[in-house]
Enzyme design. Structure first.
Site, mmCIF file in Angstrom:
data_model
loop_
_atom_site.group_PDB
_atom_site.id
_atom_site.type_symbol
_atom_site.label_atom_id
_atom_site.label_comp_id
_atom_site.label_asym_id
_atom_site.label_seq_id
_atom_site.Cartn_x
_atom_site.Cartn_y
_atom_site.Cartn_z
ATOM 1 N N GLY A 1 0.781 -1.230 0.000
ATOM 2 C CA GLY A 1 0.000 0.000 0.000
ATOM 3 C C GLY A 1 0.810 1.276 0.000
ATOM 4 N N ALA A 2 2.129 1.162 0.126
ATOM 5 C CA ALA A 2 2.975 2.347 0.052
ATOM 6 C C ALA A 2 3.606 2.502 -1.324
ATOM 7 C CB ALA A 2 4.077 2.277 1.117
ATOM 8 N N TYR B 1 9.154 -12.970 -13.952
ATOM 9 C CA TYR B 1 8.121 -12.111 -13.366
ATOM 10 C C TYR B 1 6.737 -12.504 -13.862
ATOM 11 C CZ TYR B 1 5.256 -7.979 -12.554
ATOM 12 O OH TYR B 1 4.231 -7.136 -12.190
ATOM 13 N N LYS C 1 3.445 -13.902 -11.728
ATOM 14 C CA LYS C 1 2.145 -13.229 -11.723
ATOM 15 C C LYS C 1 1.023 -14.207 -12.094
ATOM 16 C CE LYS C 1 1.442 -9.664 -10.777
ATOM 17 N NZ LYS C 1 1.193 -9.098 -9.417
ATOM 18 N N ALA D 1 1.256 -6.090 -3.289
ATOM 19 C CA ALA D 1 2.660 -6.338 -2.966
ATOM 20 C C ALA D 1 3.280 -7.314 -3.957
ATOM 21 C CB ALA D 1 2.787 -6.886 -1.549
ATOM 22 N N ASP E 1 6.640 -7.596 6.176
ATOM 23 C CA ASP E 1 6.713 -8.365 4.940
ATOM 24 C C ASP E 1 5.523 -9.297 4.822
ATOM 25 O OD1 ASP E 1 7.547 -10.278 2.880
ATOM 26 O OD2 ASP E 1 9.545 -9.416 3.133
#
Length: 214
Positions: A18-19, A188, A192, A85, A64
């Protein structure tokens, strides 16, 4: 309204990552709409040069997503999870594969297990268009085609557009439908897609709802 949502329509939403760039905007929008965002973020140095400011009204849980205790604490009283995340990018080489799998897939598995235990049954997952590979292209002679992997020699020479795998002609890019077959072509992308499969397994096992936004 889904089971577990508050009757007044106000939701407590956990936003993992969320950051981050996207996550922070989600948190701000949730707050603006009167919901109660909870921010869980590990603040990995590769993604954050400095600690971000937490929007007013948002609860901050540093940690984490791979840590079960931290995730359990962040899920307290939560109605919905928005899972942002992830470790992004392509990495330097395949030696980075364990880090991508740990952050993206192990982290997702820990989160889903904690959600199952806590009774949280609604998930919005940050998917990615990279699961489609090169995407859709059309050849004048052969119609819709799926280009193969791009050659290193072409990339080094500045030739970035794929050619028809059948005749070598230039291709016209097209829109990719959601029913297009998955074709992840790097680590990656594979992680996903694995996130989506894990979320689908979780939803079936616990009777939950999962939506992946590619």
């Amino acid at each position: 309204m889904a089971a577990g949502f508050r009757s007044v329509g106000i939701m407590r939403v956990l936003v993992t990552g969320g950051a981050g760039f996207i996550g922070s905007h989600i948190v701000e929008e949730l707050g603006a709409r009167g919901h109660e965002p909870v921010v869980l973020d590990a603040l990995l140095p590769t993604a954050h040069q400095q600690a971000p400011a937490v929007p007013d009204g948002a609860e901050w849980v540093p940690g984490d997503v791979r840590d079960p205790d931290t995730v359990t604490r962040a899920l307290a009283g939560v109605d919905v999870v928005c899972h942002q995340a992830a470790m992004v990018g392509l990495g330097k080489d395949f030696a980075d594969a364990p880090a991508y799998v740990a952050c993206n897939d192990l982290g997702t598995a820990v989160l889903l297990a904690a959600m199952a235990e806590a009774g949280v049954r609604d998930l919005v997952l940050a998917g990615s268009m990279v699961v489609y590979g090169e995407g859709r292209y059309d050849c004048v002679r052969h119609g819709q085609v799926r280009p193969g992997p791009r050659a290193v020699s072409d990339l080094e020479a500045g030739r970035f557009e794929p050619l028809c795998p059948r005749c070598g002609a230039e291709l016209e890019p097209g829109l990719v439908g959601e029913d297009a077959p998955a074709d992840p072509r790097n680590v990656y992308a594979a992680t996903k897609l694995a996130q989506e499969l894990l979320a689908a397994s979780w939803a079936r096992a616990v009777g939950g709802r999962a939506v992946s936004l590619r």
